[in-house]
Scaffold this motif. Structure first.
Motif, PDB file in Angstrom:
ATOM      1  N   TRP A 454     -10.942 -12.758  11.536  1.00  0.00           N
ATOM      2  CA  TRP A 454     -10.343 -11.880  10.529  1.00  0.00           C
ATOM      3  C   TRP A 454      -9.701 -10.619  11.111  1.00  0.00           C
ATOM      4  O   TRP A 454      -8.546 -10.308  10.786  1.00  0.00           O
ATOM      5  CB  TRP A 454     -11.383 -11.554   9.453  1.00  0.00           C
ATOM      6  N   PRO A 455     -10.404  -9.869  12.015  1.00  0.00           N
ATOM      7  CA  PRO A 455      -9.756  -8.660  12.534  1.00  0.00           C
ATOM      8  C   PRO A 455      -8.450  -8.975  13.261  1.00  0.00           C
ATOM      9  O   PRO A 455      -7.462  -8.255  13.136  1.00  0.00           O
ATOM     10  CB  PRO A 455     -10.790  -8.084  13.515  1.00  0.00           C
ATOM     11  N   GLU A 456      -8.438 -10.079  14.004  1.00  0.00           N
ATOM     12  CA  GLU A 456      -7.245 -10.427  14.766  1.00  0.00           C
ATOM     13  C   GLU A 456      -6.120 -10.869  13.825  1.00  0.00           C
ATOM     14  O   GLU A 456      -4.948 -10.548  14.044  1.00  0.00           O
ATOM     15  CB  GLU A 456      -7.595 -11.556  15.729  1.00  0.00           C
ATOM     16  N   GLN A 458      -5.722  -9.834  10.771  1.00  0.00           N
ATOM     17  CA  GLN A 458      -5.224  -8.587  10.193  1.00  0.00           C
ATOM     18  C   GLN A 458      -4.282  -7.872  11.157  1.00  0.00           C
ATOM     19  O   GLN A 458      -3.238  -7.363  10.767  1.00  0.00           O
ATOM     20  CB  GLN A 458      -6.409  -7.651   9.889  1.00  0.00           C
ATOM     21  N   ALA A 459      -4.696  -7.855  12.428  1.00  0.00           N
ATOM     22  CA  ALA A 459      -3.903  -7.169  13.442  1.00  0.00           C
ATOM     23  C   ALA A 459      -2.522  -7.810  13.558  1.00  0.00           C
ATOM     24  O   ALA A 459      -1.516  -7.113  13.720  1.00  0.00           O
ATOM     25  CB  ALA A 459      -4.625  -7.210  14.776  1.00  0.00           C
ATOM     26  N   LYS A 462      -0.432  -6.565  10.720  1.00  0.00           N
ATOM     27  CA  LYS A 462      -0.083  -5.154  10.874  1.00  0.00           C
ATOM     28  C   LYS A 462       0.924  -4.943  12.004  1.00  0.00           C
ATOM     29  O   LYS A 462       1.765  -4.061  11.947  1.00  0.00           O
ATOM     30  CB  LYS A 462      -1.340  -4.317  11.140  1.00  0.00           C
ATOM     31  N   LYS A 463       0.805  -5.765  13.049  1.00  0.00           N
ATOM     32  CA  LYS A 463       1.717  -5.609  14.187  1.00  0.00           C
ATOM     33  C   LYS A 463       2.998  -6.409  13.988  1.00  0.00           C
ATOM     34  O   LYS A 463       3.836  -6.453  14.875  1.00  0.00           O
ATOM     35  CB  LYS A 463       1.019  -6.063  15.473  1.00  0.00           C
ATOM     36  N   TRP A 473      -3.933 -11.163  -2.851  1.00  0.00           N
ATOM     37  CA  TRP A 473      -3.905  -9.727  -3.209  1.00  0.00           C
ATOM     38  C   TRP A 473      -4.615  -9.544  -4.545  1.00  0.00           C
ATOM     39  O   TRP A 473      -4.316 -10.247  -5.506  1.00  0.00           O
ATOM     40  CB  TRP A 473      -2.450  -9.239  -3.300  1.00  0.00           C
ATOM     41  N   ALA A 493       4.752  -3.526   7.050  1.00  0.00           N
ATOM     42  CA  ALA A 493       3.567  -3.389   7.905  1.00  0.00           C
ATOM     43  C   ALA A 493       3.759  -2.242   8.902  1.00  0.00           C
ATOM     44  O   ALA A 493       4.871  -2.050   9.398  1.00  0.00           O
ATOM     45  CB  ALA A 493       3.337  -4.690   8.650  1.00  0.00           C
ATOM     46  N   PRO A 494       2.696  -1.470   9.148  1.00  0.00           N
ATOM     47  CA  PRO A 494       1.313  -1.729   8.744  1.00  0.00           C
ATOM     48  C   PRO A 494       0.996  -1.404   7.295  1.00  0.00           C
ATOM     49  O   PRO A 494      -0.174  -1.411   6.924  1.00  0.00           O
ATOM     50  CB  PRO A 494       0.518  -0.828   9.690  1.00  0.00           C
ATOM     51  N   GLY A 495       1.975  -1.128   6.469  1.00  0.00           N
ATOM     52  CA  GLY A 495       1.733  -0.921   5.035  1.00  0.00           C
ATOM     53  C   GLY A 495       1.411  -2.246   4.366  1.00  0.00           C
ATOM     54  O   GLY A 495       1.291  -3.280   5.019  1.00  0.00           O
ATOM     55  N   ALA A 496       1.341  -2.195   3.013  1.00  0.00           N
ATOM     56  CA  ALA A 496       0.872  -3.373   2.285  1.00  0.00           C
ATOM     57  C   ALA A 496       1.894  -4.513   2.271  1.00  0.00           C
ATOM     58  O   ALA A 496       1.537  -5.658   2.006  1.00  0.00           O
ATOM     59  CB  ALA A 496       0.537  -2.964   0.857  1.00  0.00           C
TER      60      ALA A 496
ATOM     61  N   PRO B  34      -9.079  -7.602  19.031  1.00  0.00           N
ATOM     62  CA  PRO B  34      -8.037  -7.018  18.190  1.00  0.00           C
ATOM     63  C   PRO B  34      -8.233  -5.510  18.031  1.00  0.00           C
ATOM     64  O   PRO B  34      -9.305  -4.985  18.291  1.00  0.00           O
ATOM     65  CB  PRO B  34      -8.247  -7.716  16.850  1.00  0.00           C
ATOM     66  N   PHE B  38      -6.951  -1.476  12.632  1.00  0.00           N
ATOM     67  CA  PHE B  38      -6.488  -2.244  11.476  1.00  0.00           C
ATOM     68  C   PHE B  38      -7.634  -2.559  10.525  1.00  0.00           C
ATOM     69  O   PHE B  38      -7.450  -2.691   9.331  1.00  0.00           O
ATOM     70  CB  PHE B  38      -5.814  -3.541  11.934  1.00  0.00           C
ATOM     71  N   ILE B  39      -8.816  -2.719  11.096  1.00  0.00           N
ATOM     72  CA  ILE B  39      -9.971  -3.038  10.259  1.00  0.00           C
ATOM     73  C   ILE B  39     -10.502  -1.760   9.619  1.00  0.00           C
ATOM     74  O   ILE B  39     -10.815  -1.701   8.441  1.00  0.00           O
ATOM     75  CB  ILE B  39     -11.094  -3.679  11.113  1.00  0.00           C
ATOM     76  N   LYS B  43      -6.059  -1.942   4.223  1.00  0.00           N
ATOM     77  CA  LYS B  43      -4.798  -2.661   4.058  1.00  0.00           C
ATOM     78  C   LYS B  43      -3.571  -1.763   3.909  1.00  0.00           C
ATOM     79  O   LYS B  43      -2.457  -2.234   4.000  1.00  0.00           O
ATOM     80  CB  LYS B  43      -4.909  -3.606   2.849  1.00  0.00           C
ATOM     81  N   HIS B  44      -3.772  -0.476   3.667  1.00  0.00           N
ATOM     82  CA  HIS B  44      -2.616   0.400   3.462  1.00  0.00           C
ATOM     83  C   HIS B  44      -2.370   1.338   4.642  1.00  0.00           C
ATOM     84  O   HIS B  44      -1.723   2.366   4.480  1.00  0.00           O
ATOM     85  CB  HIS B  44      -2.811   1.240   2.194  1.00  0.00           C
ATOM     86  N   ALA B  45      -2.901   1.009   5.822  1.00  0.00           N
ATOM     87  CA  ALA B  45      -2.796   1.925   6.972  1.00  0.00           C
ATOM     88  C   ALA B  45      -1.339   2.220   7.329  1.00  0.00           C
ATOM     89  O   ALA B  45      -0.480   1.352   7.258  1.00  0.00           O
ATOM     90  CB  ALA B  45      -3.489   1.298   8.160  1.00  0.00           C
ATOM     91  N   ASN B 274     -17.346  -8.554  13.722  1.00  0.00           N
ATOM     92  CA  ASN B 274     -16.407  -8.749  12.615  1.00  0.00           C
ATOM     93  C   ASN B 274     -15.600  -7.507  12.274  1.00  0.00           C
ATOM     94  O   ASN B 274     -14.533  -7.602  11.683  1.00  0.00           O
ATOM     95  CB  ASN B 274     -17.162  -9.207  11.360  1.00  0.00           C
ATOM     96  N   SER B 276     -14.878  -5.137  14.623  1.00  0.00           N
ATOM     97  CA  SER B 276     -14.388  -4.579  15.895  1.00  0.00           C
ATOM     98  C   SER B 276     -15.062  -3.236  16.195  1.00  0.00           C
ATOM     99  O   SER B 276     -14.411  -2.296  16.637  1.00  0.00           O
ATOM    100  CB  SER B 276     -12.871  -4.384  15.876  1.00  0.00           C
TER     101      SER B 276
END
Lengths: 585, 313
Positions: A454-456, A458-459, A462-463, A473, A493-496, B34, B38-39, B43-45, B274, B276
């Motif tokens: 999940w973190p990756e 997400q990354a 964002k990237k 959503w 990105a990194p916005g919604a 990662p 980001f975590i 979601k709005h970063a 989970n 990071s």
């Protein structure tokens, strides 16, 4: 085997003795037992961006506004505000009178450990705390650019060693002890929703100062329950806040909730204690619910066939008096393209993919046929969703998909490079990915699945490094703006806006819509924008899910909701019925 | 070599080993893992928030500085605060160690006693019906995944029979006991098969040695041979196998903690991965490495106790 039997017998004997020695619960005490299916991050309102932490925070902290518990569509009502605000004609100035006599919960941070009265300046402090870049608040987006002078204050203080909270901000003022005034940078009617979100809950500066970094584990709010210290354990026990103000159960309700008025006018909260069992695995939680140890629980995917038949509760559960509640969620699942990749600027390619995808089959496979097909991004129940609208590009229509792919310049997929489809690394996501892969194969499109933790995952979003990805959503507030902004260029990105879609035509009309007050004209514009992104096949819109919740017969006043994170204060238990039903468990 | 000098020398090996562990942690965090921003930011970063968080977490410092910071933590055991829970990491470890150890210690003791005793018994009756039965049973039990034991155990013993708590945990003795019996019993069942097979093969290796035949020829009884001679000579691999399990006791049992909602160190580690949460991952990795080194030294020293022929070099 003999040894095992001996051990087993000894253990059982010991367990019986020890269980017998365990603390007995006071029978007159009303204790609500619920499950959190995810770990709780902590209790700092400005970090309450995940649903599960948000629900826990709402047991302790409160904001100016809240949603009426028994009304649909969602209706904002005053909470710590004495009344709804006075709004200037130009839609810029919002003036609130705050409730008098509201106390912070008792804590060692206050003189003699007694919580003091909440003042308008506490809201000013709490919102500045949300804006203070040193706090890295995950909720800053709700006020970013919204209040006059707040962004400037944030930027000015970013590089100072200590943030100056005493410096006045034009758009955020305590006019006196009980009057609070907001001035917006430009009209933004959705602003009021942000005052019902956990991020803007009131906190006390004394408590923040006392606990510093560990403030997140020392919740002290004004809400119905108290939790002296959060130890990040798996069992969170809340007790009634003895200094909670006179807040009453609602006496009016929408027609569908008239049956929940039994406790009308009673002082909240209704149960003495709330125990939240943090159970990340659904199987033990399901067993606990079936044993009557949990008062309500969402039907786990793996137990759906056992619990629900033809949208009705199964016989065994019905015999125990368990009730099923089915409620549409304010959410959407969608498969998105990364528009940084020029390949996806080809509208016919996107439409061909959409036409090739059999959403109805996916609904059957992954949602037990319980979800509604999504025609676009805005879910039903929110102004902007036109129930009569059918998206002409929604599959399956393989013949048309093939023709459209040829029109895109890739007959039978020839010349089209392999597309990487990013998914989170879970069994269900993999199954969904493989299903998508097979659907695309039908028209000659090759998909490569890339699963990441999940973190990756997400990354990657964002990237902006992925090509395609599946995502969902959920509404932050009940307004189409919250969904349409997912395709607003400046939110890339990194916005919604993870798809990085940037269409000047859409952007312009979106900007126009968000400035408008709620009106038929605004709804019409929302509908237009919603249809536009559907016709353009900006994403492959999947489904709007439904929540299937089971509740024990002794639980009262439960209603499913996406936005009532503070619902626990309204729940009640019929202890006599619980005792009577215990024989069946 | 003198025992104390040996221990001192072995403990000095901690230095290069820890430097290596720090390097691995550093590479994994900077190359493989990662970006935690980001975590942590949701979601709005925004770009600005991400850059600021990188600065706050020290992720924009030169690589050598970041590496030195890990080394400093490893040698001072000052792990600082968790990035996600904002708790002091030592406090988190202290809070999680109790629940983890309340399962792993009884499990460690019982499973080793039961497995070694079973192995001795079946070695005594080697080739007979009991031996064959235990062998088949242990293979059968090994073939079942751990998750199946847990799901069946929770459903049958806790839910259907109601003998145990389905899940949960209460801190403090004896409150935790009702919650730990079922996971302990299930893990005994999970570990019994592989452990018994291992100990049996170790013991059987000895049973066929010349000294056993000589003892038999001299008329020494089978029981005496098993306990006085065979077990004593099999102690080296048994000790290695037993002691190497100890660092794992501290790390907790990931599956058991997740399914039984036990707030132990296994769950803390998984949550850190989970989210990071690098400082927590770093702390747990360093502590495990140190645990392995220390228990490795203890094993070596114990070798000389159980087998005086061995010398420390």
């Amino acid at each position: 085997m003999k040894m095992r039997n001996i051990l087993l017998a000894l253990s059982v004997a010991a367990a019986t003795v020890l269980t017998g020695c365990a603390k007995k619960q006071d029978a007159s005490e009303r204790v609500l037992n619920i499950v959190s299916p995810a770990e709780i991050k902590g209790y700092d309102p400005i970090m309450s961006d995940d649903l599960y932490s948000g629900r826990e925070i709402a047991k302790i902290y409160e904001g100016l506004l809240a949603y009426h518990y028994l009304k649909m569509p969602y209706e904002l009502i005053p909470n710590l505000a004495e009344a709804m605000p006075e709004v200037s004609k130009d839609g810029i100035t919002y003036t609130f009178k705050i409730r008098k006599g509201v106390l912070f919960q008792d804590d060692a941070a206050f003189p003699n450990g007694k919580g003091r009265e909440v003042e308008a300046s506490d809201f000013v402090y709490s919102i500045k705390r949300l804006a203070d870049s040193k706090n890295q608040a995950s909720g800053w987006w709700i006020l970013d650019g919204k209040l006059k002078g707040l962004n400037e204050w944030r930027d000015k203080n970013a590089n100072l060693p200590v943030t100056n909270y005493d410096e006045e901000v034009e758009g955020l003022k305590a006019l006196d002890k009980y009057t609070l005034q907001f001035k917006l940078a430009k009209p933004f009617p959705q602003f009021l929703y942000s005052l019902a979100m956990g991020f803007t809950s009131v906190v006390s500066k004394e408590v923040v100062a006392k606990y510093g970094k560990e403030f997140i584990n020392h919740p002290v709010g004004t809400g119905p329950y108290v939790l002296p210290k959060f130890d990040q354990g798996k069992r969170i026990v809340y007790t009634k806040n003895p200094t909670f103000r006179e807040k009453l159960y609602p006496s009016d309700a929408s027609p569908e909730y008239q049956n929940l008025l039994g406790d009308a006018g009673k002082k909240l909260p209704l149960v003495d204690k709330v125990i939240v069992h943090v159970m990340v695995e659904s199987q033990p939680a399901w067993l606990k619910f079936n044993k009557g140890e949990i008062d309500y629980f969402g039907v786990p995917k793996d137990n759906f066939a056992t619990a629900v038949k033809d949208n009705k509760i199964s016989g065994e559960l019905a015999d125990k008096g368990i009730v099923l509640t089915i409620s549409p969620q304010l959410d959407v699942t969608y498969t998105s393209f990364n528009y940084d990749n020029k390949l996806f600027h080809n509208t016919n390619l996107r439409r061909a993919m959409y036409l090739a995808y059999d959403e109805a089959k996916a609904n059957e496979l992954f949602y037990n046929n319980t979800a509604f097909p999504a025609q676009s991004i805005v879910p039903p129940g929110i102004a902007g969703n036109d129930p009569a609208y059918k998206n002409q590009w929604k599959g399956p229509n393989i013949e048309l998909a093939k023709k459209t792919l040829a029109a895109a310049g890739y007959p039978e997929g020839k010349g089209l490079p392999e597309i990487v489809y990013d998914i989170p690394d879970s069994t269900t996501s993999r199954q969904m990915g493989e299903y998508f892969q097979k659907q695309m194969e039908q028209i000659g499109i090759k998909i490569k699945i890339s699963a990441s933790p999940w973190p990756e995952f997400q990354a990657k979003l964002k990237k902006r490094s992925g090509q395609m990805f599946g995502i969902a959503w959920g509404a932050d507030y009940p307004d189409a703006e919250n969904f349409l902004q997912l395709f607003y260029g400046p939110n890339s990105a990194p916005g919604a806006n993870s798809s990085n879609y940037n269409d000047p035509k859409f952007n312009k009309e979106f900007e126009q819509a968000v400035m408008m007050q709620d009106s038929p004209a605004r709804t019409a514009l929302y509908v237009k924008l919603n249809k536009y992104i559907a016709e353009e096949a900006v994403s492959l819109f999947g489904v709007h899910r439904q929540a299937y919740t089971l509740q024990q017969s002794w639980l009262r006043n439960y209603r499913a909701s996406d936005l009532h994170h503070d619902n626990v204060q309204y729940l009640n238990l019929d202890t006599a019925k619980k005792e009577e039903m215990a024989k069946k468990f | 070599m003198n025992l104390y000098s040996y221990i001192l020398r072995r403990l000095l090996y901690v230095v290069p080993v820890l430097l290596g562990v720090c390097l691995i942690i550093f590479v994994i965090f900077n190359v493989v893992a990662p970006d935690p921003a980001f975590i942590l930011l949701g979601k709005h970063a925004t770009h600005e928030q991400i850059a600021q968080l990188h600065h706050e977490l020290g992720m924009d410092r030169p690589f050598w500085e970041q590496y030195l910071s890990i080394v400093r933590s490893a040698f001072t055991f000052d792990f600082g605060y968790s990035w996600s829970s904002k708790q002091q990491i030592w406090e988190m470890i202290k809070a999680g160690a109790g629940p983890s150890l309340s399962i792993t210690i009884p499990l460690f003791i019982i499973v080793n006693i039961v497995s070694i005793s079973t192995a001795l018994l079946v070695s005594f009756y080697r080739g007979k019906m009991l031996d064959k039965t235990v062998l088949i049973l242990s293979i059968a039990m090994m073939s079942i995944p751990s998750l199946a034991y847990i799901l069946f155990g929770q459903w049958y013993f806790a839910y259907t029979l109601g003998w145990f708590e389905i899940s949960g945990y209460e801190a403090g003795f004896p409150n935790f006991i009702p919650y730990t019996i079922l996971p302990v019993l299930l893990y005994i069942a999970i570990s019994w098969g592989p452990d018994t097979r291992f100990y049996r093969s170790v013991i059987l290796d000895e049973v066929y040695q010349d000294y056993v035949r000589t003892a038999r020829a001299k008329g020494v009884g089978e029981l005496s041979i098993m306990f006085k001679h065979v077990l004593k000579n099999a102690m080296i691999p048994i000790l290695t196998y037993v002691i190497i399990q100890i660092p794992f006791l501290i790390l907790g049992l990931l599956l058991a903690e997740a399914f039984f909602s036990i707030p132990g160190l296994g769950g803390i580690t998984i949550k850190a991965i989970n989210t990071s949460d690098f400082p927590v991952i770093k702390a747990m990795t360093i502590l495990s490495a140190v645990g392995f080194i220390i228990f490795g030294v203890i094993t070596d020293v114990l070798y000389t106790v159980v087998d005086p022929r061995m010398r420390l070099k």
